[in-house]
Design a protein around this motif. Structure first.
Motif, mmCIF file in Angstrom:
data_model
loop_
_atom_site.group_PDB
_atom_site.id
_atom_site.type_symbol
_atom_site.label_atom_id
_atom_site.label_comp_id
_atom_site.label_asym_id
_atom_site.label_seq_id
_atom_site.Cartn_x
_atom_site.Cartn_y
_atom_site.Cartn_z
ATOM 1 N N GLU A 1 8.712 31.169 29.443
ATOM 2 C CA GLU A 1 9.567 30.767 28.325
ATOM 3 C C GLU A 1 10.878 30.144 28.846
ATOM 4 O OE1 GLU A 1 8.982 31.037 25.074
ATOM 5 O OE2 GLU A 1 10.939 31.033 24.089
ATOM 6 N N SER A 2 11.316 29.046 28.232
ATOM 7 C CA SER A 2 12.602 28.450 28.605
ATOM 8 C C SER A 2 13.715 29.168 27.866
ATOM 9 C CB SER A 2 12.629 26.965 28.242
ATOM 10 O OG SER A 2 11.763 26.266 29.086
ATOM 11 N N LEU A 3 14.747 29.467 28.590
ATOM 12 C CA LEU A 3 15.853 30.239 28.036
ATOM 13 C C LEU A 3 17.123 29.418 28.195
ATOM 14 C CD1 LEU A 3 17.040 32.977 27.139
ATOM 15 C CD2 LEU A 3 16.908 33.716 29.502
ATOM 16 N N GLU A 4 17.802 29.147 27.053
ATOM 17 C CA GLU A 4 19.071 28.412 27.120
ATOM 18 C C GLU A 4 20.199 29.380 26.825
ATOM 19 O OE1 GLU A 4 19.068 24.924 24.702
ATOM 20 O OE2 GLU A 4 17.273 24.133 25.690
ATOM 21 N N PHE A 5 21.262 29.280 27.570
ATOM 22 C CA PHE A 5 22.387 30.182 27.339
ATOM 23 C C PHE A 5 23.692 29.513 27.778
ATOM 24 C CE2 PHE A 5 22.511 31.304 31.845
ATOM 25 C CZ PHE A 5 21.196 31.078 32.226
ATOM 26 N N THR A 6 24.796 30.042 27.243
ATOM 27 C CA THR A 6 26.103 29.477 27.556
ATOM 28 C C THR A 6 26.894 30.458 28.418
ATOM 29 O OG1 THR A 6 26.095 28.335 25.438
ATOM 30 C CG2 THR A 6 28.211 28.509 26.555
ATOM 31 N N LEU A 7 27.338 29.983 29.567
ATOM 32 C CA LEU A 7 28.183 30.801 30.438
ATOM 33 C C LEU A 7 29.632 30.403 30.217
ATOM 34 C CD1 LEU A 7 26.053 30.288 33.663
ATOM 35 C CD2 LEU A 7 26.212 32.395 32.336
ATOM 36 N N LYS A 8 30.539 31.334 30.494
ATOM 37 C CA LYS A 8 31.953 31.015 30.373
ATOM 38 C C LYS A 8 32.581 31.000 31.763
ATOM 39 C CE LYS A 8 32.749 32.738 25.746
ATOM 40 N NZ LYS A 8 33.272 33.830 24.942
ATOM 41 N N ALA A 9 33.277 29.921 32.058
ATOM 42 C CA ALA A 9 33.838 29.739 33.408
ATOM 43 C C ALA A 9 34.748 30.903 33.796
ATOM 44 C CB ALA A 9 34.597 28.416 33.485
ATOM 45 N N THR A 10 35.592 31.358 32.873
ATOM 46 C CA THR A 10 36.532 32.432 33.238
ATOM 47 C C THR A 10 35.799 33.736 33.511
ATOM 48 O OG1 THR A 10 36.969 32.543 30.875
ATOM 49 C CG2 THR A 10 38.727 31.709 32.236
ATOM 50 N N GLU A 11 34.676 33.955 32.824
ATOM 51 C CA GLU A 11 33.924 35.204 33.058
ATOM 52 C C GLU A 11 33.191 35.159 34.399
ATOM 53 O OE1 GLU A 11 31.477 35.862 29.643
ATOM 54 O OE2 GLU A 11 33.209 36.281 28.359
ATOM 55 N N LEU A 12 32.859 33.955 34.843
ATOM 56 C CA LEU A 12 32.157 33.830 36.130
ATOM 57 C C LEU A 12 33.119 33.939 37.308
ATOM 58 C CD1 LEU A 12 29.724 30.872 35.419
ATOM 59 C CD2 LEU A 12 29.174 33.299 35.514
ATOM 60 N N ARG A 13 34.404 33.723 37.027
ATOM 61 C CA ARG A 13 35.369 33.754 38.126
ATOM 62 C C ARG A 13 35.810 35.188 38.369
ATOM 63 N NH1 ARG A 13 39.480 30.355 36.481
ATOM 64 N NH2 ARG A 13 40.898 32.106 36.550
ATOM 65 N N LEU A 14 35.358 35.769 39.470
ATOM 66 C CA LEU A 14 35.637 37.172 39.771
ATOM 67 C C LEU A 14 36.925 37.341 40.551
ATOM 68 C CD1 LEU A 14 32.035 38.211 40.908
ATOM 69 C CD2 LEU A 14 33.003 38.318 38.617
ATOM 70 N N VAL A 15 37.355 36.286 41.234
ATOM 71 C CA VAL A 15 38.596 36.371 42.014
ATOM 72 C C VAL A 15 39.482 35.181 41.657
ATOM 73 C CG1 VAL A 15 37.501 37.566 43.952
ATOM 74 C CG2 VAL A 15 37.625 35.082 43.979
ATOM 75 N N GLU A 16 40.775 35.339 41.848
ATOM 76 C CA GLU A 16 41.704 34.247 41.596
ATOM 77 C C GLU A 16 41.533 33.193 42.689
ATOM 78 O OE1 GLU A 16 44.025 33.252 39.200
ATOM 79 O OE2 GLU A 16 42.726 34.684 38.170
ATOM 80 N N PRO A 17 41.506 31.914 42.308
ATOM 81 C CA PRO A 17 41.395 30.880 43.339
ATOM 82 C C PRO A 17 42.584 30.963 44.303
ATOM 83 C CG PRO A 17 41.118 29.953 41.145
ATOM 84 C CD PRO A 17 41.581 31.349 40.958
ATOM 85 N N SER A 18 42.299 30.869 45.572
ATOM 86 C CA SER A 18 43.367 30.968 46.571
ATOM 87 C C SER A 18 43.094 29.990 47.700
ATOM 88 C CB SER A 18 43.405 32.402 47.117
ATOM 89 O OG SER A 18 44.006 32.417 48.384
ATOM 90 N N LEU A 19 44.173 29.406 48.204
ATOM 91 C CA LEU A 19 44.034 28.488 49.329
ATOM 92 C C LEU A 19 44.508 29.123 50.630
ATOM 93 C CD1 LEU A 19 45.176 25.302 47.455
ATOM 94 C CD2 LEU A 19 43.009 25.530 48.665
ATOM 95 N N ALA A 20 44.742 30.440 50.570
ATOM 96 C CA ALA A 20 45.207 31.141 51.771
ATOM 97 C C ALA A 20 44.078 31.205 52.802
ATOM 98 C CB ALA A 20 45.658 32.542 51.401
#
Ligand SMILES: [Zn+2]
Length: 245
Positions: A76-95
């Motif tokens: 079965e094909s399953l379509e779903f919507t992900l949210k970018a903020t929910e997928l981001r587990l850590v704060e972006p860092s350039l350190a």
């Protein structure tokens, strides 16, 4: 971090045609972070890289990410919507990513997390197990037992396995598992979400759409490609609507 212009989307897409996915991700980030060298970006951990890609994707295309999967049990094909903020587990860092000192069994290890450079070094490995083992070995900077330095390749498998797990736990953004349930047969399974591939696919769609827009406007009005791409998306769309009217 800056969003890519229409012209830059086409540049990234064109450059990426002949690049490995690891390099494509760096090319993409290089345009968004022009004050960072490619070398510096390639030294970020994969989790840091992916957190930055998620942030950039969110700024350019918004929060919602339309995805799909195929149920491994019933097809079965399953379509779903992900949210970018929910997928981001850590704060972006350039350190610069830190070196960790961990004790496992009788060993003391100094370890860095896998980077794009490390991934690039194992792409030619013949199988996944060799690639994973080589990757882990590359990330071991120092190892000692009872104060005596030893060679990383002489570590027992059990220690290497525990180390690989500890490295994965320390960079959770690097491998993002999604729990899915099939609406047809109710079976549960997990897929790995790869923002680099997802973003690249979207960017390719956007690039081809832009080229078609340039084609239609240039053909109708005789405008230059650079001038059409320099317009806002709203203004381009307005002219496209007039062409169709
Ligand atoms: Zn199913």
């Amino acid at each position: 971090m800056q969003c890519l212009s229409a012209d830059q989307i086409l540049q990234v897409w064109e450059l990426g045609q002949t690049q490995h996915p690891i390099d494509r991700a760096l090319t993409l980030l290089g345009f968004a972070l022009p004050d960072r060298s490619r070398q510096a970006l390639s030294r970020l951990s994969i989790g840091q890289r992916d957190a930055l890609l998620l942030r950039l994707r969110q700024r350019m295309f918004g929060e919602a990410m339309e995805s799909f999967a195929v149920c491994p049990s019933c097809g079965e094909s399953l379509e779903f919507t992900l949210k970018a903020t929910e997928l981001r587990l850590v704060e972006p860092s350039l350190a610069e990513p830190p070196a960790y000192e961990w004790s496992i069994a009788d060993y003391t290890l100094t370890v860095t997390l896998p980077t794009s450079q490390d991934l690039a070094a194992v792409v030619d490995c013949s199988d996944l197990a060799t690639a994973q083992a080589t990757l882990t070995q590359r990330c071991i900077q120092q190892v000692s037992c009872a104060g005596v330095a030893i060679a990383p390749h002489s570590l027992p498998d059990a220690v290497l396995q525990q180390l690989a797990q500890q490295m994965a736990d320390s960079d959770p953004q690097a491998e993002l598992g999604l729990d899915l349930t099939c609406p047809a047969c109710q079976s549960d399974w997990q897929v790995v979400f790869d923002i680099a591939t997802f973003f690249w696919t979207e960017l390719s769609v956007q690039a081809k759409r832009l080229l078609r827009e340039v084609h239609r406007l240039a053909r109708s009005y005789g405008w230059r490609e650079a001038d059409i791409l320099a317009m806002s998306a709203m203004r381009r769309q307005f002219y496209l609507d007039l062409v169709d009217a």
